[in-house]
Design an enzyme around this catalytic site. Structure first.
Site, PDB file in Angstrom:
ATOM      1  N   ILE A 196      44.758  37.403  31.979  1.00 10.13           N
ATOM      2  CA  ILE A 196      43.975  38.729  32.403  1.00 10.13           C
ATOM      3  C   ILE A 196      44.578  39.955  31.352  1.00 10.13           C
ATOM      4  CG2 ILE A 196      44.196  40.533  34.279  1.00 10.13           C
ATOM      5  CD1 ILE A 196      44.529  38.263  36.201  1.00 10.13           C
ATOM      6  N   ARG A 238      49.538  35.632  39.332  1.00  6.58           N
ATOM      7  CA  ARG A 238      48.927  35.887  40.740  1.00  6.58           C
ATOM      8  C   ARG A 238      49.720  35.119  41.910  1.00  6.58           C
ATOM      9  NH1 ARG A 238      43.855  38.144  41.320  1.00  6.58           N
ATOM     10  NH2 ARG A 238      43.292  36.622  43.001  1.00  6.58           N
ATOM     11  N   CYS A 282      36.789  34.837  41.947  1.00  7.90           N
ATOM     12  CA  CYS A 282      36.051  34.605  40.895  1.00  7.90           C
ATOM     13  C   CYS A 282      34.862  35.312  40.535  1.00  7.90           C
ATOM     14  CB  CYS A 282      35.757  33.224  40.713  1.00  7.90           C
ATOM     15  SG  CYS A 282      34.727  32.700  39.519  1.00  7.90           S
ATOM     16  N   GLY A 342      49.148  37.399  29.260  1.00  7.27           N
ATOM     17  CA  GLY A 342      48.442  35.860  29.648  1.00  7.27           C
ATOM     18  C   GLY A 342      46.946  36.373  29.708  1.00  7.27           C
ATOM     19  N   VAL A 347      60.282  44.946  31.480  1.00 13.29           N
ATOM     20  CA  VAL A 347      59.969  46.352  32.029  1.00 13.29           C
ATOM     21  C   VAL A 347      60.892  46.412  33.097  1.00 13.29           C
ATOM     22  CG1 VAL A 347      58.347  47.776  33.164  1.00 13.29           C
ATOM     23  CG2 VAL A 347      57.424  46.119  31.398  1.00 13.29           C
ATOM     24  N   GLU A 393      34.588  33.280  55.765  1.00 14.60           N
ATOM     25  CA  GLU A 393      34.959  34.162  54.642  1.00 14.60           C
ATOM     26  C   GLU A 393      35.444  35.634  55.188  1.00 14.60           C
ATOM     27  OE1 GLU A 393      35.972  34.224  51.064  1.00 14.60           O
ATOM     28  OE2 GLU A 393      36.393  36.372  51.752  1.00 14.60           O
ATOM     29  N   HIS A 402      23.551  20.493  12.288  1.00 14.22           N
ATOM     30  CA  HIS A 402      23.960  21.552  11.300  1.00 14.22           C
ATOM     31  C   HIS A 402      22.820  22.596  10.918  1.00 14.22           C
ATOM     32  CE1 HIS A 402      25.790  22.513   7.316  1.00 14.22           C
ATOM     33  NE2 HIS A 402      24.204  22.497   6.680  1.00 14.22           N
TER      34      HIS A 402
HETATM   35  P1  FAD Z   1      39.293  32.637  45.707  1.00 14.08           P
HETATM   36  O1  FAD Z   1      38.214  32.683  44.651  1.00 14.08           O
HETATM   37  O2  FAD Z   1      40.495  33.444  45.540  1.00 14.08           O
HETATM   38  O3  FAD Z   1      38.651  32.642  46.935  1.00 14.08           O
HETATM   39  C1  FAD Z   1      39.407  32.687  48.095  1.00 14.08           C
HETATM   40  C2  FAD Z   1      38.694  33.377  49.282  1.00 14.08           C
HETATM   41  O4  FAD Z   1      39.320  33.148  50.332  1.00 14.08           O
HETATM   42  C3  FAD Z   1      38.641  34.685  49.050  1.00 14.08           C
HETATM   43  O5  FAD Z   1      37.381  35.354  49.070  1.00 14.08           O
HETATM   44  C4  FAD Z   1      39.358  35.343  50.297  1.00 14.08           C
HETATM   45  O6  FAD Z   1      38.803  36.722  50.877  1.00 14.08           O
HETATM   46  C5  FAD Z   1      39.349  34.445  51.175  1.00 14.08           C
HETATM   47  N1  FAD Z   1      40.064  34.178  52.322  1.00 14.08           N
HETATM   48  C6  FAD Z   1      41.533  34.621  52.085  1.00 14.08           C
HETATM   49  N2  FAD Z   1      42.042  34.131  53.483  1.00 14.08           N
HETATM   50  C7  FAD Z   1      41.231  34.123  54.300  1.00 14.08           C
HETATM   51  C8  FAD Z   1      41.153  33.940  55.737  1.00 14.08           C
HETATM   52  N3  FAD Z   1      42.328  33.895  56.369  1.00 14.08           N
HETATM   53  N4  FAD Z   1      39.924  33.970  56.295  1.00 14.08           N
HETATM   54  C9  FAD Z   1      38.673  34.153  55.647  1.00 14.08           C
HETATM   55  N5  FAD Z   1      38.651  34.221  54.393  1.00 14.08           N
HETATM   56  C10 FAD Z   1      39.966  34.277  53.555  1.00 14.08           C
HETATM   57  N6  FAD Z   1      39.281  31.370  36.453  1.00 14.08           N
HETATM   58  C11 FAD Z   1      38.402  30.718  35.713  1.00 14.08           C
HETATM   59  O7  FAD Z   1      38.142  29.627  35.685  1.00 14.08           O
HETATM   60  N7  FAD Z   1      37.593  31.453  34.515  1.00 14.08           N
HETATM   61  C12 FAD Z   1      37.590  32.738  34.411  1.00 14.08           C
HETATM   62  O8  FAD Z   1      37.143  33.301  33.335  1.00 14.08           O
HETATM   63  C13 FAD Z   1      38.468  33.569  35.269  1.00 14.08           C
HETATM   64  N8  FAD Z   1      38.758  34.642  35.382  1.00 14.08           N
HETATM   65  C14 FAD Z   1      39.394  35.521  35.897  1.00 14.08           C
HETATM   66  C15 FAD Z   1      39.380  37.117  35.956  1.00 14.08           C
HETATM   67  C16 FAD Z   1      40.315  37.639  36.718  1.00 14.08           C
HETATM   68  C17 FAD Z   1      40.401  39.035  36.401  1.00 14.08           C
HETATM   69  C18 FAD Z   1      40.952  36.809  37.903  1.00 14.08           C
HETATM   70  C19 FAD Z   1      41.844  37.782  38.628  1.00 14.08           C
HETATM   71  C20 FAD Z   1      40.941  35.445  37.767  1.00 14.08           C
HETATM   72  C21 FAD Z   1      40.065  34.929  37.118  1.00 14.08           C
HETATM   73  N9  FAD Z   1      40.071  33.329  36.974  1.00 14.08           N
HETATM   74  C22 FAD Z   1      39.215  32.771  36.187  1.00 14.08           C
HETATM   75  C23 FAD Z   1      40.574  32.742  38.160  1.00 14.08           C
HETATM   76  C24 FAD Z   1      39.805  32.286  39.464  1.00 14.08           C
HETATM   77  O9  FAD Z   1      39.198  33.652  39.985  1.00 14.08           O
HETATM   78  C25 FAD Z   1      40.399  31.545  40.597  1.00 14.08           C
HETATM   79  O10 FAD Z   1      41.161  30.439  40.034  1.00 14.08           O
HETATM   80  C26 FAD Z   1      39.600  31.113  41.509  1.00 14.08           C
HETATM   81  O11 FAD Z   1      38.663  32.209  42.056  1.00 14.08           O
HETATM   82  C27 FAD Z   1      40.129  30.389  42.537  1.00 14.08           C
HETATM   83  O12 FAD Z   1      39.205  30.129  43.506  1.00 14.08           O
HETATM   84  P2  FAD Z   1      39.508  29.652  45.185  1.00 14.08           P
HETATM   85  O13 FAD Z   1      38.369  29.264  45.697  1.00 14.08           O
HETATM   86  O14 FAD Z   1      40.972  28.878  44.946  1.00 14.08           O
HETATM   87  O15 FAD Z   1      40.261  31.288  45.784  1.00 14.08           O
HETATM   88  P1  NAI Z   2      49.105  34.572  33.442  1.00 14.02           P
HETATM   89  O1  NAI Z   2      49.979  33.509  33.865  1.00 14.02           O
HETATM   90  O2  NAI Z   2      48.072  33.897  32.484  1.00 14.02           O
HETATM   91  O3  NAI Z   2      50.145  35.438  32.394  1.00 14.02           O
HETATM   92  C1  NAI Z   2      51.222  36.247  32.711  1.00 14.02           C
HETATM   93  C2  NAI Z   2      51.893  36.582  31.775  1.00 14.02           C
HETATM   94  O4  NAI Z   2      52.727  37.612  32.167  1.00 14.02           O
HETATM   95  C3  NAI Z   2      52.745  35.329  31.030  1.00 14.02           C
HETATM   96  O5  NAI Z   2      52.562  35.447  29.669  1.00 14.02           O
HETATM   97  C4  NAI Z   2      54.124  35.709  31.422  1.00 14.02           C
HETATM   98  O6  NAI Z   2      55.193  35.291  30.475  1.00 14.02           O
HETATM   99  C5  NAI Z   2      54.142  37.343  31.410  1.00 14.02           C
HETATM  100  N1  NAI Z   2      55.307  37.763  32.634  1.00 14.02           N
HETATM  101  C6  NAI Z   2      55.486  37.341  33.629  1.00 14.02           C
HETATM  102  N2  NAI Z   2      56.361  38.287  34.243  1.00 14.02           N
HETATM  103  C7  NAI Z   2      56.504  39.221  33.366  1.00 14.02           C
HETATM  104  C8  NAI Z   2      57.216  40.561  33.400  1.00 14.02           C
HETATM  105  N3  NAI Z   2      58.112  40.760  34.316  1.00 14.02           N
HETATM  106  N4  NAI Z   2      56.992  41.342  32.217  1.00 14.02           N
HETATM  107  C9  NAI Z   2      56.463  40.972  31.277  1.00 14.02           C
HETATM  108  N5  NAI Z   2      55.771  39.930  31.083  1.00 14.02           N
HETATM  109  C10 NAI Z   2      55.846  39.009  32.354  1.00 14.02           C
HETATM  110  O7  NAI Z   2      48.602  35.554  34.444  1.00 14.02           O
HETATM  111  P2  NAI Z   2      47.678  36.390  34.676  1.00 14.02           P
HETATM  112  O8  NAI Z   2      47.184  36.686  33.199  1.00 14.02           O
HETATM  113  O9  NAI Z   2      48.112  37.402  35.379  1.00 14.02           O
HETATM  114  O10 NAI Z   2      46.463  35.869  35.251  1.00 14.02           O
HETATM  115  C11 NAI Z   2      46.623  35.193  36.404  1.00 14.02           C
HETATM  116  C12 NAI Z   2      45.870  33.693  36.537  1.00 14.02           C
HETATM  117  O11 NAI Z   2      44.474  33.928  36.684  1.00 14.02           O
HETATM  118  C13 NAI Z   2      45.817  33.153  35.104  1.00 14.02           C
HETATM  119  O12 NAI Z   2      47.296  32.196  35.402  1.00 14.02           O
HETATM  120  C14 NAI Z   2      44.807  32.360  35.083  1.00 14.02           C
HETATM  121  O13 NAI Z   2      44.864  30.983  35.849  1.00 14.02           O
HETATM  122  C15 NAI Z   2      43.602  33.130  35.921  1.00 14.02           C
HETATM  123  N6  NAI Z   2      42.788  33.557  35.032  1.00 14.02           N
HETATM  124  C16 NAI Z   2      41.973  32.981  34.302  1.00 14.02           C
HETATM  125  C17 NAI Z   2      41.031  33.371  33.146  1.00 14.02           C
HETATM  126  C18 NAI Z   2      40.339  32.505  32.385  1.00 14.02           C
HETATM  127  O14 NAI Z   2      40.210  31.499  32.825  1.00 14.02           O
HETATM  128  N7  NAI Z   2      39.614  33.092  31.353  1.00 14.02           N
HETATM  129  C19 NAI Z   2      41.017  34.779  33.010  1.00 14.02           C
HETATM  130  C20 NAI Z   2      41.935  35.693  34.065  1.00 14.02           C
HETATM  131  C21 NAI Z   2      42.889  34.984  35.007  1.00 14.02           C
END
Ligand code: FAD
Ligand code: NAI
Length: 467
Positions: free
Chosen positions: A186, A275, A43, A184, A239, A34, A446
């Site tokens: 985020i 993303r 996450c 969406g 936008v 990592e 309940h």
């Molecule tokens: P990641 O968590 O992205 O981990 C990948 C890791 O690999 C990173 O730490 C990175 O530094 C490392 N890495 C990359 N390349 C290299 C390399 N070459 N060498 C060494 N290390 C490397 N999902 C949910 O289910 N519930 C939620 O509530 C939720 N909320 C979210 C809120 C936000 C603001 C965001 C941005 C995402 C959220 N997600 C949520 C999505 C969730 O974070 C991701 O789906 C999840 O973290 C994916 O896990 P992963 O292990 O695939 O990758």
């Molecule tokens: P998202 O895919 O959830 O939502 C993106 C939104 O942006 C969509 O509604 C799409 O139609 C819109 N969009 C795309 N291009 C656009 C543009 N040019 N102008 C205006 N609108 C546009 O993606 P988001 O919110 O960025 O989150 C990324 C991913 O992270 C999610 O898909 C989800 O998998 C994960 N995530 C999960 C959470 C959870 O489980 N509670 C919380 C936060 C993130």
């Protein structure tokens, strides 16, 4: 002589660290690489956990400022201590990332801090912050490098005024006006946080609806409730320009279908339009792996085109969710250990942690219609649930979709307070191939919100009882 392993996992997020633990449990000599310097990935560090910490705290703030009085609780004055709110979020993150590090030690997994790269079949290099390179040999490689933030073409994220989710998790003051691009997961979670703390929030969404992958009826209700809370929506809007002007940001927008342009102004703009998979510097070319047009690593049951190289989590196909990555991590470890690792992609829940929450699993009504699948619907509103009424939390409903011939539940979609906790029951029911009647005939405590799920089960066959 280079150290050698049964499996090296590149990336320490929920996919990678769960894969490492399962592999070690199954007796494989395991290493995890990592580069962030902290385990837990997106996450734990900049995703699920910090966002939920701010959602929880901002919800408590809103309750204290707006709802306590209705319950007979008079508080003299409530004020926001933003630095402390951000600090308690960081504490939650710190504790959990250290916890994952402890799990690596406990399971005797080698944890290497640095950037991992594939250098050829069965070979991985790790480059640390000082540029020191360690070469390793391995029988199997698991790519778990996750995903990264994405901006609009030509727009640079400064993480102060034009921010991704990472910047939105640490704004040093509450913006007066915030524009969120993308309605969406985020955008709606982080938009809710800053609205509760006092920002005027406008969401600009390209499509004519929010949360495009969710069930349409739930999405419509969600939009209505968020509007009632004061979030302004500009749907069907694109936008065309984002630029910093003075101390603020100016946006040019126009109808997605074409039409006259307008200008919007804000103190902070959050870009949350999805993303992108992260594969930078990974050395995929050394083993002949090519990404698809969107940058994802293609795979069949997590096996890439290169023998002994697997891929899991956000960097490959499927929903970008932590629990999906975790499921895949365990499955791949089992496959490498010679077992039959499996993930049921029909039962991956999704939750938006706003208030009310939105939770769903399985097929939406739109998907069933599109495939001509025969189905029955059972719905129950929280307005008719005694616990919801007692708590003054009556917004929302539960909807169950059942196959009208096989009687298997195909999807469950809910909007309401705390439904993120209720969706687990629906997942379990679906894993066991349950019918709506199975849920309807299961005794539920309940008064609980989960009785709404039971009543929706009854509604499928027309024998709703509770009010
Ligand atoms: P990641 O968590 O992205 O981990 C990948 C890791 O690999 C990173 O730490 C990175 O530094 C490392 N890495 C990359 N390349 C290299 C390399 N070459 N060498 C060494 N290390 C490397 N999902 C949910 O289910 N519930 C939620 O509530 C939720 N909320 C979210 C809120 C936000 C603001 C965001 C941005 C995402 C959220 N997600 C949520 C999505 C969730 O974070 C991701 O789906 C999840 O973290 C994916 O896990 P992963 O292990 O695939 O990758
Ligand atoms: P998202 O895919 O959830 O939502 C993106 C939104 O942006 C969509 O509604 C799409 O139609 C819109 N969009 C795309 N291009 C656009 C543009 N040019 N102008 C205006 N609108 C546009 O993606 P988001 O919110 O960025 O989150 C990324 C991913 O992270 C999610 O898909 C989800 O998998 C994960 N995530 C999960 C959470 C959870 O489980 N509670 C919380 C936060 C993130």
């Amino acid at each position: 002589m280079a150290d050698s392993f049964d499996v090296i996992i590149i990336g320490g997020g929920p996919g990678g660290y769960n894969c490492a633990i399962r592999a070690a449990q199954l007796g494989l000599k395991t290493a995890i690489v990592e580069k962030r310097g902290r385990l837990g990935g997106t996450c734990l560090n900049v995703g699920c956990i910090p966002s939920k910490a701010l959602l929880h705290a901002s919800e408590a703030y809103e309750a204290a400022t707006h709802h306590f009085a209705d319950m007979g609780i008079d508080v003299k004055s409530v004020s926001l201590n933003l630095p402390k709110m951000l600090a308690q979020k960081d504490e939650a993150v710190d504790g959990l990332t250290k916890g994952v590090e402890f799990l690596m030690k406990k399971n005797k997994i080698t944890y290497l801090v640095g950037t991992g790269a594939i250098t050829g079949p069965g070979a991985v290099s790790v480059t640390d912050a000082d540029g020191k390179v360690t070469s390793l040999l391995t029988k199997n490689i698991v790519i778990a490098t996750g995903s990264d933030v994405m901006s609009l073409p030509g727009v640079t994220l400064d993480e102060e005024r034009i921010v991704s989710s990472t910047g939105a998790l640490k704004l040093s003051s509450v913006p007066k006006k915030m524009i969120v691009i993308g309605g969406g997961y985020i955008g709606l979670e982080m938009g809710s946080v800053w609205r509760r703390l006092g920002a005027h929030v406008t969401v600009v969404e390209f499509l004519d609806r929010i949360t495009p992958t969710m069930d349409g009826e739930v999405s419509t209700q969600f939009l209505k409730l968020l509007k009632k809370q004061g979030i302004v929506f500009e749907l069907g809007t694109k936008v065309t320009k984002v630029e910093k002007v003075g101390k603020g940001v100016k946006l040019e927008v126009e109808p997605a279908a074409g039409g006259p342009a307008r200008t919007l102004e804000a103190d902070v703009v959050l870009i949350s339009i999805g993303r992108k998979p992260y594969t930078e510097g990974l050395g995929l070319e050394t083993v002949g792996i090519t990404t698809d047009a969107r940058g994802f690593i293609p795979a069949q049951h997590w096996a890439t085109s290169a023998p002994g190289v697997y891929v899991i989590g956000d960097v490959t196909f499927g929903p970008m969710l932590a629990h999906k990555a975790e499921e895949e991590g365990a499955a791949v470890a089992e496959i490498i250990a010679g077992k039959s690792g499996h993930v049921n992609f029909d039962v991956i829940p999704g939750v938006v942690y706003t208030n009310p929450e939105v939770a769903s699993v399985g097929k939406t009504e739109e998907e069933l219609k599109a495939t001509g699948t025969p189905y029955k619907v059972g719905k129950f509103p929280f307005m008719a649930n005694s616990r919801a009424r007692t708590n003054h939390e009556t917004d929302g409903f539960v909807k169950i979709l059942e196959h009208s011939e096989t009687r298997k539940i195909l999807g469950v979609h809910m909007i309401g307070v705390g439904v993120g906790e209720m969706i687990g029951e629906a997942c379990l029911a679906m894993e066991f191939g349950a019918s709506a009647e199975d849920i309807a005939r299961t005794c539920h405590a309940h008064p609980t919100m989960s009785e709404a799920l039971r009543e929706a089960g009854k509604a499928v066959d027309g024998w709703v009882m509770q009010l």
